[in-house]
Enzyme design. Sequence first.
Site, PDB file in Angstrom:
ATOM      1  N   LYS A 113       1.205  -0.921   0.112  1.00 33.99           N
ATOM      2  CA  LYS A 113      -0.139   0.080   0.189  1.00 33.99           C
ATOM      3  C   LYS A 113       0.875   1.340  -0.277  1.00 33.99           C
ATOM      4  CE  LYS A 113      -2.948  -0.083   3.485  1.00 33.99           C
ATOM      5  NZ  LYS A 113      -2.096  -2.148   3.924  1.00 33.99           N
ATOM      6  N   ARG A 131      -9.387   1.601   8.725  1.00 38.30           N
ATOM      7  CA  ARG A 131      -9.626   0.190   9.095  1.00 38.30           C
ATOM      8  C   ARG A 131     -10.587  -0.502   9.377  1.00 38.30           C
ATOM      9  NH1 ARG A 131      -3.777   0.813   8.628  1.00 38.30           N
ATOM     10  NH2 ARG A 131      -2.255  -0.770   8.862  1.00 38.30           N
ATOM     11  N   ARG A 153      11.306  -6.178   4.596  1.00 39.12           N
ATOM     12  CA  ARG A 153      10.742  -4.345   4.631  1.00 39.12           C
ATOM     13  C   ARG A 153      11.783  -3.875   5.267  1.00 39.12           C
ATOM     14  NH1 ARG A 153       4.352  -3.315   4.521  1.00 39.12           N
ATOM     15  NH2 ARG A 153       4.886  -2.752   6.335  1.00 39.12           N
ATOM     16  N   ARG A 193      11.148  -1.994  11.379  1.00 41.79           N
ATOM     17  CA  ARG A 193      10.074  -1.656  11.975  1.00 41.79           C
ATOM     18  C   ARG A 193       9.696  -2.372  13.073  1.00 41.79           C
ATOM     19  NH1 ARG A 193       5.231   1.031   7.467  1.00 41.79           N
ATOM     20  NH2 ARG A 193       4.073  -0.145   8.730  1.00 41.79           N
ATOM     21  N   ARG A 234      -1.483  -8.961  12.912  1.00 43.56           N
ATOM     22  CA  ARG A 234      -1.475  -7.449  12.497  1.00 43.56           C
ATOM     23  C   ARG A 234      -2.755  -8.340  11.163  1.00 43.56           C
ATOM     24  NH1 ARG A 234       2.506  -3.999  10.069  1.00 43.56           N
ATOM     25  NH2 ARG A 234       0.984  -2.959   9.634  1.00 43.56           N
TER      26      ARG A 234
HETATM   27  P1  AMP Z   1       0.457   1.211   9.022  1.00 36.92           P
HETATM   28  O1  AMP Z   1       1.752   1.931   8.143  1.00 36.92           O
HETATM   29  O2  AMP Z   1      -0.970   1.751   7.532  1.00 36.92           O
HETATM   30  O3  AMP Z   1       0.562  -0.825   8.320  1.00 36.92           O
HETATM   31  O4  AMP Z   1      -0.029   1.210  10.311  1.00 36.92           O
HETATM   32  C1  AMP Z   1       0.829   0.213  11.035  1.00 36.92           C
HETATM   33  C2  AMP Z   1       0.260   1.057  12.334  1.00 36.92           C
HETATM   34  O5  AMP Z   1       0.046   1.815  12.895  1.00 36.92           O
HETATM   35  C3  AMP Z   1      -0.625  -0.434  12.014  1.00 36.92           C
HETATM   36  O6  AMP Z   1       0.019  -1.516  12.653  1.00 36.92           O
HETATM   37  C4  AMP Z   1      -1.831   0.744  13.399  1.00 36.92           C
HETATM   38  O7  AMP Z   1      -1.006   0.105  14.207  1.00 36.92           O
HETATM   39  C5  AMP Z   1      -1.513   1.656  13.269  1.00 36.92           C
HETATM   40  N1  AMP Z   1      -2.954   2.543  12.029  1.00 36.92           N
HETATM   41  C6  AMP Z   1      -2.361   2.247  10.773  1.00 36.92           C
HETATM   42  N2  AMP Z   1      -3.360   2.849  10.264  1.00 36.92           N
HETATM   43  C7  AMP Z   1      -4.960   2.956  11.219  1.00 36.92           C
HETATM   44  C8  AMP Z   1      -6.269   2.784  11.300  1.00 36.92           C
HETATM   45  N3  AMP Z   1      -6.875   3.654   9.924  1.00 36.92           N
HETATM   46  N4  AMP Z   1      -6.351   2.758  12.565  1.00 36.92           N
HETATM   47  C9  AMP Z   1      -5.963   1.751  13.175  1.00 36.92           C
HETATM   48  N5  AMP Z   1      -4.690   1.786  13.250  1.00 36.92           N
HETATM   49  C10 AMP Z   1      -4.171   2.131  12.557  1.00 36.92           C
END
Ligand code: AMP
Length: 217
Positions: free
Chosen positions: A13, A88, A127, A160, A171
Site C-alpha cells: 500500500k 481500517r 522490509r 519497523r 496484524r
Molecule cells: P501501516 O503503516 O498502515 O501498516 O500502520 C502501522 C500501524 O499504525 C498499524 O498496525 C496500526 O497500529 C496503526 N494504524 C495505522 N492506520 C490505522 C488506522 N486506520 N486505524 C487504526 N490503527 C492504525
Amino acid sequence: MRLVLVGPPGAGKGTQAEFVAAHLAVPKISTGDIFRANVGQGTPLGRQAKQYMDSGQLVPDEVTITMVRERLAEPDAADGFLLDGFPRTVPQAVALDKMLADLGTQLDLVLELVVDEDEVIRRITGRRQCRGCGKIWHVEFDPPMHEGVCDRCGGQLYQRDDDRLEVIEERLRVYQRDTAPLVDFYGGQGKLVGIDATGPVEDVTVRAIDALRSYGG
Ligand code: AMP
C-alpha cells in the site's frame, strides 16, 4: 479524485500510494506514517499510539478518526487525496463517509490490493524503512545499493517493530477480523475495484493506474 487504498499489511500500500498519488497529483495521507512521525517526535498522540502499533493492534477508532478529520481539513486535501491505511474498520469507513458528506463531497473509488498471506509474510519480514525520508526498501526484492543505507537520501534503514513475524501474524488476524469487512462495505457502495498486487512493483502500479483510468482517474 478522492481515493482509498485497502489491502492487508504487506500488500504494498505504502509504495503504490506514493506512485498513485503522484499520478493523480493529490496528497498521500497515510495514517501509519502520521502515527510513526508522532511516535518519533514523542508527542502525546505518539505515546498513545505506540503501544498498539508495537503489538500489531489497531489504534482506537476515536483517536484515529479525529486525526484524519484534522488532516482532511487542511487545504491541500480540498480537491482530492489518497488515503493509505485508513479506513481500517467499518466504523472508520462510516465516519469517513460522514466527514466527506459534511464537506459536500464523497469518495470516488476504493482500490483493493489483493495478495495472499504467505506472500505478505515474505514481503514484510524483508522490509526496511528509511529513518530519513520514509522510503521503503526490501532486502530481497528491492535492495538499496549499500546494505542498511537509503539510496535516495543516505538515511539509515531499520525494521519497523510492527514488521516482526509474531507481530505480522497478529496484524493479519486483525486485518481479517476488522478490515476485510470493508471489502463488502465498499463493494455494496459500488466503489470497490480489486487489483492483483503480486509481481513486480511497476506491474502493480500499471494495474492500479489502469484501474483508475477506467473510472475516470
Ligand atoms: P501501516 O503503516 O498502515 O501498516 O500502520 C502501522 C500501524 O499504525 C498499524 O498496525 C496500526 O497500529 C496503526 N494504524 C495505522 N492506520 C490505522 C488506522 N486506520 N486505524 C487504526 N490503527 C492504525
